[in-house]
Design a protein around this motif. Structure first.
Motif, PDB file in Angstrom:
ATOM      1  N   PHE A   1       0.859  -1.188   0.000  1.00 12.40           N
ATOM      2  CA  PHE A   1       0.000   0.000   0.000  1.00 12.40           C
ATOM      3  C   PHE A   1       0.898   1.241   0.000  1.00 12.40           C
ATOM      4  O   PHE A   1       1.346   1.683   1.063  1.00 12.40           O
ATOM      5  CB  PHE A   1      -0.890   0.015   1.245  1.00 12.40           C
TER       6      PHE A   1
ATOM      7  N   PHE B   1      -3.986   5.743  -0.412  1.00 11.97           N
ATOM      8  CA  PHE B   1      -4.616   6.389   0.742  1.00 11.97           C
ATOM      9  C   PHE B   1      -5.393   7.616   0.240  1.00 11.97           C
ATOM     10  O   PHE B   1      -4.951   8.293  -0.704  1.00 11.97           O
ATOM     11  CB  PHE B   1      -3.553   6.836   1.756  1.00 11.97           C
TER      12      PHE B   1
ATOM     13  N   CYS C   1      -7.102   5.052   5.115  1.00  9.90           N
ATOM     14  CA  CYS C   1      -6.261   3.990   4.535  1.00  9.90           C
ATOM     15  C   CYS C   1      -7.108   3.035   3.684  1.00  9.90           C
ATOM     16  O   CYS C   1      -8.344   3.101   3.701  1.00  9.90           O
ATOM     17  CB  CYS C   1      -5.542   3.236   5.653  1.00  9.90           C
ATOM     18  N   PRO C   2      -6.478   2.113   2.940  1.00 16.25           N
ATOM     19  CA  PRO C   2      -7.239   1.189   2.094  1.00 16.25           C
ATOM     20  C   PRO C   2      -8.215   0.309   2.894  1.00 16.25           C
ATOM     21  O   PRO C   2      -9.197  -0.170   2.351  1.00 16.25           O
ATOM     22  CB  PRO C   2      -6.158   0.333   1.439  1.00 16.25           C
ATOM     23  N   ALA C   3      -7.934   0.127   4.189  1.00 12.85           N
ATOM     24  CA  ALA C   3      -8.850  -0.676   5.011  1.00 12.85           C
ATOM     25  C   ALA C   3      -9.961   0.180   5.607  1.00 12.85           C
ATOM     26  O   ALA C   3     -10.787  -0.314   6.384  1.00 12.85           O
ATOM     27  CB  ALA C   3      -8.068  -1.363   6.134  1.00 12.85           C
TER      28      ALA C   3
ATOM     29  N   LYS D   1      -9.649   2.810   7.654  1.00  8.00           N
ATOM     30  CA  LYS D   1      -9.360   3.439   8.949  1.00  8.00           C
ATOM     31  C   LYS D   1      -8.866   4.870   8.740  1.00  8.00           C
ATOM     32  O   LYS D   1      -8.152   5.153   7.768  1.00  8.00           O
ATOM     33  CB  LYS D   1      -8.286   2.645   9.704  1.00  8.00           C
TER      34      LYS D   1
ATOM     35  N   PHE E   1      -1.357   6.387  11.923  1.00  6.35           N
ATOM     36  CA  PHE E   1      -2.568   5.603  12.148  1.00  6.35           C
ATOM     37  C   PHE E   1      -2.451   4.945  13.523  1.00  6.35           C
ATOM     38  O   PHE E   1      -1.339   4.736  14.027  1.00  6.35           O
ATOM     39  CB  PHE E   1      -2.733   4.550  11.043  1.00  6.35           C
TER      40      PHE E   1
ATOM     41  N   ASP F   1      -5.487  -0.180  15.436  1.00  7.55           N
ATOM     42  CA  ASP F   1      -6.121  -0.448  14.127  1.00  7.55           C
ATOM     43  C   ASP F   1      -5.214  -1.311  13.261  1.00  7.55           C
ATOM     44  O   ASP F   1      -5.654  -2.284  12.636  1.00  7.55           O
ATOM     45  CB  ASP F   1      -6.397   0.873  13.387  1.00  7.55           C
ATOM     46  N   CYS F   2      -3.942  -0.956  13.214  1.00  7.99           N
ATOM     47  CA  CYS F   2      -3.002  -1.665  12.331  1.00  7.99           C
ATOM     48  C   CYS F   2      -2.691  -3.073  12.864  1.00  7.99           C
ATOM     49  O   CYS F   2      -2.535  -4.013  12.086  1.00  7.99           O
ATOM     50  CB  CYS F   2      -1.717  -0.866  12.155  1.00  7.99           C
TER      51      CYS F   2
ATOM     52  N   CYS G   1      -5.300  -5.374  11.742  1.00  9.16           N
ATOM     53  CA  CYS G   1      -5.623  -5.297  10.299  1.00  9.16           C
ATOM     54  C   CYS G   1      -5.159  -6.547   9.539  1.00  9.16           C
ATOM     55  O   CYS G   1      -4.007  -6.982   9.691  1.00  9.16           O
ATOM     56  CB  CYS G   1      -4.969  -4.057   9.707  1.00  9.16           C
TER      57      CYS G   1
ATOM     58  N   ARG H   1      -2.107  -5.887   7.061  1.00  7.41           N
ATOM     59  CA  ARG H   1      -0.946  -5.271   7.698  1.00  7.41           C
ATOM     60  C   ARG H   1       0.367  -5.529   6.953  1.00  7.41           C
ATOM     61  O   ARG H   1       1.184  -4.629   6.770  1.00  7.41           O
ATOM     62  CB  ARG H   1      -0.839  -5.794   9.139  1.00  7.41           C
TER      63      ARG H   1
ATOM     64  N   THR I   1       2.657  -2.082   6.520  1.00  6.04           N
ATOM     65  CA  THR I   1       3.733  -1.624   7.408  1.00  6.04           C
ATOM     66  C   THR I   1       4.547  -2.799   7.948  1.00  6.04           C
ATOM     67  O   THR I   1       4.010  -3.894   8.143  1.00  6.04           O
ATOM     68  CB  THR I   1       3.166  -0.789   8.578  1.00  6.04           C
TER      69      THR I   1
ATOM     70  N   ARG J   1       0.835   2.378  10.946  1.00  8.11           N
ATOM     71  CA  ARG J   1       1.399   2.922   9.701  1.00  8.11           C
ATOM     72  C   ARG J   1       1.615   4.435   9.840  1.00  8.11           C
ATOM     73  O   ARG J   1       0.787   5.141  10.413  1.00  8.11           O
ATOM     74  CB  ARG J   1       0.440   2.630   8.535  1.00  8.11           C
TER      75      ARG J   1
HETATM   76  S1  SF4 Z   1      -2.172  -1.540   8.455  1.00 12.28           S
HETATM   77 FE1  SF4 Z   1      -3.213   0.165   9.378  1.00 12.28          FE
HETATM   78  S2  SF4 Z   1      -3.038   1.817   7.897  1.00 12.28           S
HETATM   79 FE2  SF4 Z   1      -2.513  -0.063   6.854  1.00 12.28          FE
HETATM   80  S3  SF4 Z   1      -4.398  -0.709   5.882  1.00 12.28           S
HETATM   81 FE3  SF4 Z   1      -4.309  -1.726   7.855  1.00 12.28          FE
HETATM   82  S4  SF4 Z   1      -5.343  -0.357   9.251  1.00 12.28           S
HETATM   83 FE4  SF4 Z   1      -4.924   0.785   7.422  1.00 12.28          FE
END
Ligand code: SF4
Length: 548
Positions: free
Chosen positions: A387, A392, A403-405, A407, A428, A432-433, A436, A439, A443, A450
């Protein structure tokens, strides 16, 4: 009967008669005179000469001789001989056949006057003005620029050779200017170390022996400097430039006058842009570009590339070898603006296209810089499966990134750490990450969520637009014109010996570049204008494409 040139110089009748008989089918110099006359006037160079004393050689003629000299790659002596002996040169210079010419040293002195009077650019600008007046050169067309490496007129030295040669240079110069002062200082070992040029093959091979020699040379240099700056040393010693070179090199290479002297490790040396590479040309720098290593300078050459007019060189900029291409585009545009020759579209390679240059060129000079911009260096972009920032969604007003998810970022902070293209740090949430599923594509950090660094909105969008533009067919077709700049550089290197400077120092090297591009322009102009040069060659492919 005399022939009249456009600027009022007259070719003497006998010179014209003999030259016409000798060259019935035309000759480059005679064609040049027919098209441009003497090109320069004495008035242009009047400020370089004193109004008292002996009358100088005609500077307008000297300027032209300088151009002819580089057109044929002649030495000063050969150029002076040509003025004396060649009928076509006498014709182009509007001289009597019996004119005795001048001593070669006059040319050397004239070059010195041009440099000290900052008048070297006059040689090119005068030609460009004439071409503009004749409609052969227009502003706001297409131009292309590229840089090429220029080898200094000195041998490349490794570090040990540099140390030995620097002391040797100082000793030789001081032996000339202050022999009585130097004589009692000479130590027996100096003769062995400095009597001959430092050649690597004669130096020790083992590293310990080389280190010991470097230390001994360091001590010699410090001893010489201490004596040179002692209270009762004659002023002529301190005024000797070689002593200052020794001082600078020793500051760069050693920590100080310790006993024994300690060489700086390479990771504690000054930046490459400051590092003296040879005592014989203290402005030459060592550099590496795309696998090419050299000591010397760079020439940035700009030529027009419009279809209806000849391709002519409109600017040449000379820099140290270590100067990056993207730092000079603004200076090139400023010079072109002064000549009223700014292009509408400027074709350059990726070395010149940073965001600052794209922005300044458009806003300040209304020049569209056409060249590929650097790709995103992040691992997410390089792997093509990660990503990168393009995936984004950025809300610049609310200062929130999604972000693509799906968040939303939790912080947007100003950045001021000196990094290029980094004005904001976006974070972020770690939680959340951590939760995810994507992930691994996003990151590699396990301790934080991220993070994104963003430029200012204007610069970010400009870069995004440039990256998108370079994918278009229109861009590719336009940018294809840039490749022609390689043939211009090839012509300058092969026909006019551009690759190696004849002189020491950047100012003299720049003078050589100016005269070289004037010579190339004259060759191209005559080929374009003179019927005797025949029609322009058209390739089989061009003919076929024209029919289609
Ligand atoms: S890792 Fe974090 S920033 Fe990246 S897509 Fe998942 S939630 Fe979003």
């Amino acid at each position: 009967m005399t022939m009249h040139s456009p600027l009022g110089y007259q070719v003497p009748a006998e010179t014209a008669r003999v030259a016409s008989a000798a060259f019935p089918k035309g000759n480059l110099y005679m064609d040049l005179h027919a098209e441009l006359g003497m090109l320069y006037t004495n008035q242009q160079f009047a400020h370089l000469f004193s109004t008292t004393g002996q009358p100088a050689e005609d500077p307008a003629r000297l300027a032209l001789v300088l151009v002819f000299q580089f057109l044929e790659g002649l030495s000063d002596r050969q150029a002076a001989d040509s003025v004396r002996s060649r009928i076509d040169w006498k014709y182009a210079l509007a001289l009597e056949l019996t004119d005795p010419g001048f001593d070669a040293s006059v040319l050397c002195e004239f070059k010195g006057r041009l440099i000290s009077g900052s008048a070297e650019n006059l040689l090119l600008d005068t030609l460009l003005l004439q071409l503009q007046q004749r409609g052969l050169l227009k502003a706001r067309g297409k131009q292309r620029t590229d840089s090429t490496h220029i080898l200094a007129a000195v041998r490349s030295l490794n570090r040990l050779e540099l140390l030995i040669e620097t002391v040797r240079y100082a000793l030789n110069q001081l032996a000339d200017v202050a022999p009585a002062w130097l004589q009692p200082l000479i130590q027996p070992a100096w003769l062995e170390r400095y009597a001959h040029r430092a050649e690597n093959y004669r130096l020790p091979k083992a590293q310990t022996a080389r280190d010991a020699l470097a230390t001994a040379v360091g001590a010699d240099g410090f001893a010489l400097l201490e004596a040179a700056f002692a209270e009762h040393t004659p002023a002529v010693v301190r005024a000797e430039p070689a002593v200052e070179v020794l001082r600078q090199v020793w500051v760069q290479q050693f920590y100080g006058p310790d006993d024994p002297p300690r060489l700086r490790p390479t990771n504690d040396a000054p930046p490459a842009g400051l590092l003296i590479a040879s005592p014989y040309d203290v402005e030459a720098r060592f550099s590496i570009k795309r696998g090419t290593e050299w000591t010397g300078y760079k020439a940035h050459i700009t030529e027009t590339c419009d279809e209806q007019t000849p391709n002519l060189i409109v600017n040449v900029l000379t820099t140290a070898a270590t100067v990056q291409d993207d730092t000079v585009l603004s200076a090139i545009h400023a010079a072109l603006e002064q000549k009223q020759l700014l292009p509408a579209e400027h074709l350059v390679d990726s070395g010149y296209t940073n965001v600052t240059n794209l922005q300044q060129s458009t806003q300040r000079y209304q020049v569209d810089v056409v060249g590929p911009v650097a790709t995103d260096p992040s691992w997410q972009a390089r792997t093509k499966t990660g990503f990168d920032h393009t995936q984004f969604s950025i809300d610049w007003e609310q200062q929130v990134v999604t972000c693509p998810a799906g968040k939303r970022s939790v912080s947007w902070l100003p950045l001021n750490d000196g990094r290029a293209n980094a004005a904001h740090l976006v974070r972020f949430a770690r939680a959340d990450c951590a939760a995810c599923e994507s992930r691994e594509q996003c990151t590699q950090s396990t301790r934080t969520g991220r993070q994104l660094t963003l430029d200012t909105k204007e610069r970010y969008l400009l870069l995004a637009q440039a990256r998108q533009r370079q994918q278009s067919e229109g861009f590719k077709a336009l940018y294809a014109l840039r490749s022609g700049v390689e043939s211009m550089i090839s012509q300058a290197v092969r026909a006019c010996e551009l690759r190696r400077t004849r002189y020491s120092g950047q100012a003299r090297t720049h003078l050589q570049h100016i005269v070289t591009v004037v010579a190339i322009n004259l060759i191209r102009l005559v080929a374009w204008l003179s019927p005797s040069s025949g029609p322009r060659r058209v390739s089989a492919f061009s003919r076929l494409a024209a029919i289609g």
